[in-house]
Design a protein around this motif. Structure first.
Motif, mmCIF file in Angstrom:
data_model
loop_
_atom_site.group_PDB
_atom_site.id
_atom_site.type_symbol
_atom_site.label_atom_id
_atom_site.label_comp_id
_atom_site.label_asym_id
_atom_site.label_seq_id
_atom_site.Cartn_x
_atom_site.Cartn_y
_atom_site.Cartn_z
ATOM 1 N N GLY A 1 0.795 -1.214 0.000
ATOM 2 C CA GLY A 1 0.000 0.000 0.000
ATOM 3 C C GLY A 1 0.825 1.260 0.000
ATOM 4 N N GLY A 2 2.129 1.135 0.278
ATOM 5 C CA GLY A 2 3.013 2.293 0.348
ATOM 6 C C GLY A 2 3.420 2.803 -1.019
ATOM 7 N N VAL A 3 4.061 3.975 -1.038
ATOM 8 C CA VAL A 3 4.400 4.625 -2.293
ATOM 9 C C VAL A 3 5.878 4.987 -2.343
ATOM 10 C CG1 VAL A 3 3.842 6.973 -1.502
ATOM 11 C CG2 VAL A 3 3.682 6.431 -3.920
ATOM 12 N N TYR A 4 6.442 4.788 -3.522
ATOM 13 C CA TYR A 4 7.829 5.179 -3.807
ATOM 14 C C TYR A 4 7.793 6.362 -4.762
ATOM 15 C CZ TYR A 4 12.417 4.950 -6.137
ATOM 16 O OH TYR A 4 13.641 5.253 -6.683
ATOM 17 N N VAL A 5 8.489 7.444 -4.412
ATOM 18 C CA VAL A 5 8.522 8.659 -5.228
ATOM 19 C C VAL A 5 9.961 8.955 -5.631
ATOM 20 C CG1 VAL A 5 7.999 11.127 -5.327
ATOM 21 C CG2 VAL A 5 6.504 9.591 -4.019
#
Length: 267
Positions: A130-134
């Protein structure tokens, strides 16, 4: 390649200072879900952007990582107890540790595709479902603003771009990450002037044009002939891409997508 231990003392002032840091931090945060509680900033440098993540959201625990000792010392003074010196390709954290992972101005510095793959793999590994990598993409292209300086520099040998958006998206997909948004921000105070560009040539900024070489001298002469020697040309505009780690079944639908938008052209 620049020595970032040597660059540490002048890094902030030479790269737009607080205005650029504020623009970068806001653009990144716009892609980070509000429910995120743990954020890892990889290649945090002096921490000038990293500390803004922490100050913008009181409930966000921020950890910074950088390999350069001088950079980490400055960052640690800004974020006491929250900065670790480590190689981004071998992060000293357990699996699924963070809700968000950020790497701004990092992928383009990697020596080859294998290092990019290792870095993205590590980001995916420490990211919770569910996490995000930017990450920033296409950095070299961001600096080409169509100026007379760019016209002069267009003849220089080019290094392979390690952070092409399509390549980064493919690498992210290989590690189970899916597109989750995009953003842009302006690099305030980074518009090149001819005189500043000559100084950058002399200190090895352009890695394919060695300082003191006949090629560097030839470019310096052409740049010195341009009008407005101390007039900055337009600032670069940097591009961010976000990738989400699909949530695990049964987590209540928690997702890191911020606006539901897709990234055009990203596979």
């Amino acid at each position: 390649m620049l020595d970032y231990d040597e660059e540490a003392g002048r890094y902030d002032a030479s790269r737009g200072g607080e205005p650029r840091a504020a623009a970068a931090a806001q653009a990144v945060l716009d892609l980070i879900p509000l429910w995120a509680r743990d954020l890892l900033d990889i290649a945090c440098g002096t921490g000038i952007v990293t500390r803004r993540f922490a100050s913008a959201r009181a409930d966000l625990r921020v950890t910074g990582v950088d390999l350069a000792a001088s950079m980490t010392r400055i960052a640690a003074a800004r974020l006491p107890g929250a900065v670790v010196r480590a190689d981004s390709r071998r992060l000293p954290f357990g699996h699924a540790r963070f809700d968000a992972v950020v790497s701004v101005w990092l992928l383009h510095l990697q020596s080859g595709p294998e290092d990019v793959r290792a870095l993205v793999e590590e980001c995916a590994r420490v990211l919770r479902p569910g996490g995000v990598y930017v990450t920033t993409v296409d950095k070299a292209a961001s600096h080409n603003v169509g100026s007379d300086i760019d016209a002069v520099l267009s003849a220089r040998p080019r290094s392979p771009a390690r952070d092409l958006a399509a390549d980064v998206a493919a690498c992210a997909a290989d590690h189970g990450l899916v597109p989750a948004g995009q953003a842009v921000f302006q690099g305030h105070g980074q518009g090149r002037s001819p005189r500043r560009t000559v100084a950058d040539l002399r200190r090895g900024w352009f890695v394919t044009v060695p300082p003191g070489s006949p090629l560097a001298d030839a470019f310096a002469a052409r740049l010195a002939a341009l009008p407005g020697q101390d007039s900055p040309r337009p600032d670069p505009v940097f591009h961010l891409r976000a990738f989400r780690k699909p949530p695990a079944p049964g987590n209540g639908g928690k997702t890191a997508t911020t606006d539901g938008s897709a990234c055009p052209g990203l596979g």
